[in-house]
Enzyme design. Structure first.
Site, PDB file in Angstrom:
ATOM      1  N   SER A 103       0.830  -1.205   0.000  1.00 57.86           N
ATOM      2  CA  SER A 103       0.000   0.000   0.000  1.00 57.86           C
ATOM      3  C   SER A 103       0.865   1.256   0.000  1.00 57.86           C
ATOM      4  CB  SER A 103      -0.915   0.009   1.220  1.00 57.86           C
ATOM      5  OG  SER A 103      -0.157   0.307   2.384  1.00 57.86           O
ATOM      6  N   ARG A 104       0.253   2.324  -0.439  1.00 57.83           N
ATOM      7  CA  ARG A 104       0.927   3.617  -0.444  1.00 57.83           C
ATOM      8  C   ARG A 104       1.269   4.045   0.978  1.00 57.83           C
ATOM      9  NH1 ARG A 104      -1.394   8.559  -4.000  1.00 57.83           N
ATOM     10  NH2 ARG A 104      -0.044  10.222  -3.265  1.00 57.83           N
ATOM     11  N   GLY A 136       4.178   1.942   2.186  1.00 61.39           N
ATOM     12  CA  GLY A 136       5.354   2.262   1.380  1.00 61.39           C
ATOM     13  C   GLY A 136       5.961   3.599   1.752  1.00 61.39           C
ATOM     14  N   GLU A 152       6.730  -0.381  -4.600  1.00 60.59           N
ATOM     15  CA  GLU A 152       5.688  -0.292  -5.613  1.00 60.59           C
ATOM     16  C   GLU A 152       4.398  -0.118  -4.854  1.00 60.59           C
ATOM     17  OE1 GLU A 152       5.356  -3.700  -8.307  1.00 60.59           O
ATOM     18  OE2 GLU A 152       3.258  -3.103  -8.283  1.00 60.59           O
ATOM     19  N   CYS A 160      -1.662  -4.769  -9.256  1.00 63.32           N
ATOM     20  CA  CYS A 160      -1.174  -3.382  -9.289  1.00 63.32           C
ATOM     21  C   CYS A 160      -1.523  -2.727 -10.620  1.00 63.32           C
ATOM     22  CB  CYS A 160       0.341  -3.321  -9.150  1.00 63.32           C
ATOM     23  SG  CYS A 160       1.070  -4.715  -8.330  1.00 63.32           S
ATOM     24  N   GLU A 198      -6.632   4.805  -5.634  1.00 63.46           N
ATOM     25  CA  GLU A 198      -6.765   3.411  -6.038  1.00 63.46           C
ATOM     26  C   GLU A 198      -7.752   2.676  -5.134  1.00 63.46           C
ATOM     27  OE1 GLU A 198      -3.253   1.057  -5.392  1.00 63.46           O
ATOM     28  OE2 GLU A 198      -3.945  -0.570  -6.676  1.00 63.46           O
TER      29      GLU A 198
END
Lengths: 529, 529
Positions: free
Chosen positions: B242-243, B246, B265, B302, B393
Site C-alpha cells: 500500500s501507499r 510504502g 511499488e 497493481c 486506487e
C-alpha cells in the site's frame, strides 16, 4: 558579451529585483563590479514554466541535433575567450593555468557527452519481439528506451567555477539526457556564471532548441535554491557543495508531494593507505607526491587526501618528516572565498587545539587576503576511532595522519569510516597480499579505489566513478563525472504492442538511428554507415 | 518439509517468541494451523549480522556459482510440490490454476536471472586503458564494474504470494546482484512463505553459499519491518504494497544516519484511454476484454484497470452498457484477506455514495467469506478533475469511467494524474494521430504504455518496465519486473591503476569471464567458448 549581472530566463535577459550581490576578487578581497540582481520566486516560476514547456520537445530532438547543441555550447564557451578566463581567475583566486585547464576540461566534457549522445547507447534500447505462437500464452511485443526525467535544477560548485558549474558535468549530462536545466549560480563566481550562461543561452538559439532548455538564476541558496527544488516541474537535482547544504536539499526534495532524486556530492576525506613495503621503499617520494596533491588548488578538491593511515614504523616517521618538510616549503594559497577561508581556519584551529592531535607542519604563513596555510596533523588510531569529529572533512589543504599499531587496526578504521569518494593505496608488489584483504572493505565504502596515486585529478572517462556511499554523495548508485553520469537523469519507459507508426525512432524495427540495442536480451550491434 | 511456523535465520530454524499469528483460509475465513512465532528485534539483529558477514563472500561468487544457486532455488520450489500449491491456494483464496501459473512465473523468473548472471552484462564492466603518451598529461588506467549494494530487506506482497514474495522478483534480482536478502514475510501467506523460505534456505546449503545469504522473518510490519529498514547493515529495500506502508518505509529509510534507497511499488489506477474510432468499431469487444482484466484475480493487481477515459458519444454509451452487462455476469471473487476485503467494500461504498459518481454495475452478490463484488462507476470529467479522492486506487475489481467532452479534456485529465505503472490505449489506425499527441504526456506519467491490451499480465522480459513515477513507485528510475530489475541493487565502483593481480576477474585484461565490456567507450563483445 559583457557581464551585466542579469538573470537569463530562457532567451530573455532580466534584471533580478531581489537584492544585489557582488563577486569578490579572491586575491585582494575587494568587490568586483557589476552587482548581480537576485531572482525572485516569480523568476523561479518563469524559468520552470519555460523548462516544462521545453521538455517534451527537447527530449525528442534527434541524437545529432542534441550532440550539435552540446558542441555548440563548447564552442561558445571558447568564444568567450580571455574575458572568461580573467574573470574566473579573479573570482576564484585560482591560477590562470588551472582555469585554462578547467576550461579545456569543461569543453572536453561537453564534447564527450556529444559523443555519448551520438552513439545512443545511453538510451539502452531493448526489444523483445512478440512470440504469437508461444504456449501457454502468446508473448506481447515489448520495447524499452530511456527518457529524461524532466527539468533539472543544477547548483554550481564553488571549487570548479567552470567544470562543476553552469555548463559543468551536471548540466552537460542532464542536457545530454534530454533534460532542460535551470542553474542556480554559485555566489562565489557570478560573473563567470553569467558569461558561461550567455554561451549556453546563445547555443540554445544557434541550434534552435526550445527556449526553456536553459535558464540561469542568481540568488540565495535557501530562498531561490530551495524554491527551485520545491517546484513540482523540477524532477531531479544536481549539487556539489557542503554536507550541510546538500542534506538540506535532500530533505526539501524528500518532503515534496512528489519526492525527486537529489544527486549531491558532499564531503569526503579520501583515505590514503600507506602499506609497509611501499612506505619503506619510497616513503619520501610518496610524501612529496602527497603534499603536491594536498596543496593542489589550495586543497579545495572533493578528492583532496584528508586522511593518511599507516602502521607505526621508523619508515612512517621518515614519511611524516618528509611530508612536513615539503609542506613547510609550500606557500599559503588564495582560497575561493572569504567564507571558505574562514571555515578552513576555524577547522584547522579545532584540530590544532585538539588534545589528541599533534600539528606536525604548517605551510608558509599567509601574506594576503584569503590565503589558506596548509596544515598536517598526526593522531593515534585510538583517538581517531573515538573522536568522530576527527573524521570531518576540512575543506582545504589539511590532512590527518593516523598512526596505527598494525594492519588489522588500519582495516578496522576503514570499517569505521563514512562513505568516501576515493581511497588510495600506496603499495609495492610485496604489499599485494595485504592490500587484497582491504579491497572488500574499500569497495563497500568508496566509489573509486586507486593505486599509487592520489584522488585529485578526476579523469573524465567512461570507467570513472566520481561518487560514493553516503555522505560522500546523496546517492551512491551514481557518478557525477564520466559518461555514466548521464544515467542519473534517465528513466526507462516500456512500450507494449505499439504500432510502428507510434514508436519512437530509437525503437522502430528498422533501427533508423543505427544504435546498439538489446534484442531478446542479446546485444545487437548497430550497422553504422 | 512441513510448515512449522518458524523463523529461518541463516541455516538455523528458530521459534519466534514475539507473539503468535495464524494464516486465514481466505475462502472460509477460518484459522489455519500452525501458529507462526513472531520475530524480535534480536532476531532482526541476528539476521542482519549473518547477512553482513555473508555479503563480501556472496558478492564475489563466480557468475556460474551464483546462477546455479538461483536455479537451485527454482528447483527446490518445484520440489516443494503440491503441498506448496495447496497451502498457497488456501491462504490466498486464488484459484489453483492461477497459483500454478504463478509458481511457473516465479521459477521462470529465477531462471531468467540465472541467465542474466551468467551473461554478465549486468556488471557493466568498462575499461579505459592507460594512455601513457597522452599530452598534456598521461591518462591513467580506469576500470569499472558494478557490485551489490549490500544486504537487502524484501517485503513480500499480499497479491502475489509466490512471484512478488519470499523468492519473487525482488529477492531474485537482489540475489542475482550479489546481495544477501532478508525477507519480512507477508502476514497473508505465512505458510507459503515458510515453504518457499525453506526451499531458499536449502539452496543456500546445497550450493555452499554463505549462511547469511538468506533469512526469513515473521512479525509486525511496524516493529520488525521498520526495525529491519533501520538496521545500518541493510542497504536497500524492496517493497510491494500500500501507499501508506510504502511511504512510511520511505520515511524510515530517509531518516537513517545513512539513508538508503527504497524500491516501493505502491499504487496505480492504470488509465485506459478509449479513442473514438476504436470505441466506435469495437467498443463491445473492448468492454468484454476490459471486464475480464478488471475481474482477473478478484482485481487484485497493481496493474488493474481502475480508470477509463473516453469522449462522450453514443459509442461510449454502448461501451458502458456492454461492460456493465459483462460485469453483472461476473461472480463475486474471494479476496486475499479479510482486511483487504473490508478495505475494498469501504472504498466501493465511498464511490457509490459520492454525489457525482453513478454506479452502473455490480458483479454478482457475494455468497461467502471475503468475496469482493466488482463495481463499475461513471463520473464526469469536471467531477474527476475537482474531486481528487476519485483518483485514489481501489484495490480490487472496481473501475471508474470518466466521460470527457472531448479529446483535449481527456489529455488535460492525463496531465492531472499522479504517476502510474501503466496506461493502455485502445486505438485503431484512424486514431493514431490523436494517440500520438497523447504519448508525451503518457511517457512522463507512466512506466509502460500499451496498445490494445490491458496492464494486467506483466511479462517477465528484458524490455519490461514495471515501475513508474511517484507514487506508483518510490523510485521511477527503476523496474521491479524484468531483467533490468537487477540494476536497483547495484552501484558502480572504479579501479584506477590497479595491478592485474588485484583486479576482480570481470576486469582483468584477459577477460577470463568472457563477458561483454565497454572498452574505451565501445562495446567489445565477449569471445564465448
Amino acid at each position: 558579451m559583457n557581464i551585466a549581472g542579469n538573470l537569463l530566463i530562457g532567451q530573455s535577459v532580466r534584471r533580478g529585483t531581489n537584492g544585489v550581490s557582488y563577486a569578490i576578487d579572491a586575491a585582494s578581497g575587494e568587490r568586483l563590479e557589476p552587482g548581480f540582481g537576485g531572482a525572485t520566486l516569480e523568476d523561479v516560476d518563469a524559468a520552470c514554466a519555460l523548462a516544462w514547456a521545453a521538455f517534451d520537445i527537447f527530449r525528442e530532438t534527434t541524437l545529432e541535433a542534441r550532440a550539435d547543441f552540446l558542441e555548440t555550447i563548447a564552442a561558445n564557451i571558447l568564444a568567450a575567450g580571455d574575458a572568461l578566463i580573467e574573470r574566473c581567475v579573479a573570482e576564484s583566486g585560482l591560477p590562470r593555468a588551472r582555469i585554462e585547464g578547467e576550461r579545456a576540461r569543461t569543453v572536453g566534457q561537453l564534447r564527450m557527452f556529444a559523443g555519448v549522445v551520438r552513439a545512443g547507447d545511453f538510451l539502452e534500447a531493448r526489444i523483445d519481439p512478440a512470440q504469437p505462437e508461444r504456449k501457454p500464452a502468446p508473448r506481447v511485443d515489448l520495447r524499452l528506451r530511456h527518457i529524461g526525467l524532466g527539468p533539472i535544477a543544477v547548483f554550481g560548485a564553488s571549487n570548479f567555477p567552470l567544470a562543476f558549474s553552469v555548463a559543468g558535468g551536471d548540466t552537460a549530462s542532464a542536457l545530454a539526457a534530454g533534460c532542460p536545466v535551470i542553474v542556480k549560480a554559485h555566489a562565489a563566481h557570478p560573473g563567470t556564471s553569467e558569461l558561461v550562461g550567455m554561451a549556453v543561452q546563445k547555443a540554445v538559439k544557434d541550434c534552435e532548441m526550445p527556449e526553456g532548455t536553459f535558464s540561469l538564476l542568481f540568488g540565495s541558496g535557501r530562498e531561490i535554491g530551495q524554491g527551485l527544488v520545491r517546484d513540482p516541474r523540477i524532477k531531479a537535482v544536481g549539487f556539489t557543495g557542503s554536507r550541510h547544504a546538500g542534506t538540506e536539499l535532500m530533505a526539501v526534495a524528500a518532503a515534496r508531494p512528489e519526492p525527486v532524486p537529489v544527486y549531491a556530492e558532499m564531503s569526503s576525506i579520501n583515505p590514503v593507505l600507506l602499506f609497509p613495503h611501499a612506505l619503506e621503499q619510497r616513503g619520501e617520494a610518496i610524501a612529496q607526491a602527497f603534499v603536491q596533491s594536498l596543496t593542489l588548488g589550495a586543497g579545495q578538491f572533493c578528492t583532496n587526501p584528508g586522511l593518511i593511515l599507516a602502521v607505526e614504523d621508523p619508515a612512517l616517521d621518515r614519511f611524516v618528516a618528509a611530508a612536513s618538510e615539503a609542506l613547510r616549503r609550500a606557500p599559503a594559497a588564495t582560497m575561493l572565498t572569504p567564507g571558505i577561508h574562514r571555515a578552513f581556519e576555524t577547522a584547522v584551529s579545532k584540530f590544532a587545539e585538539h588534545p589528541q592531535v599533534q600539528t606536525v607542519a604548517r605551510a608558509q604563513p599567509a601574506t594576503g587576503a584569503n590565503k589558506g596555510q596548509g596544515a598536517l596533523f598526526v593522531t593515534s588510531a585510538a583517538a581517531f576511532r573515538e573522536q568522530t569529529e576527527l573524521q570531518e572533512e576540512i575543506f582545504g589543504a589539511a590532512s590527518l595522519i593516523v598512526r596505527c599499531p598494525d594492519l588489522h587496526t588500519m582495516r578496522e578504521l576503514i570499517e569505521s569510516l563514512e562513505g568516501q569518494l576515493t581511497a588510495a593505496l600506496q603499495i609495492d608488489e610485496a604489499d599485494y597480499a595485504a592490500a587484497r584483504s582491504f579491497l572488500p572493505s574499500l569497495e563497500r565504502r568508496v566509489g573509486r579505489v586507486l593505486v599509487n596515486g592520489f584522488g585529485t585529478g578526476v579523469e573524465v572517462a567512461h570507467a570513472m566513478v566520481h561518487g560514493g556511499p553516503y555522505p560522500s554523495t546523496a546517492d551512491g548508485r551514481s557518478t557525477s563525472v564520466g559518461s555514466l553520469a548521464i544515467r542519473r537523469f534517465l528513466r526507462p519507459v516500456s512500450y507494449q504492442d505499439m504500432p510502428e507508426a507510434l514508436l519512437p525512432e530509437s525503437l522502430k524495427t528498422g533501427n533508423p538511428w543505427r544504435i546498439n540495442r538489446l534484442v531478446d536480451g542479446k546485444i545487437a550491434l548497430a550497422q553504422r554507415a
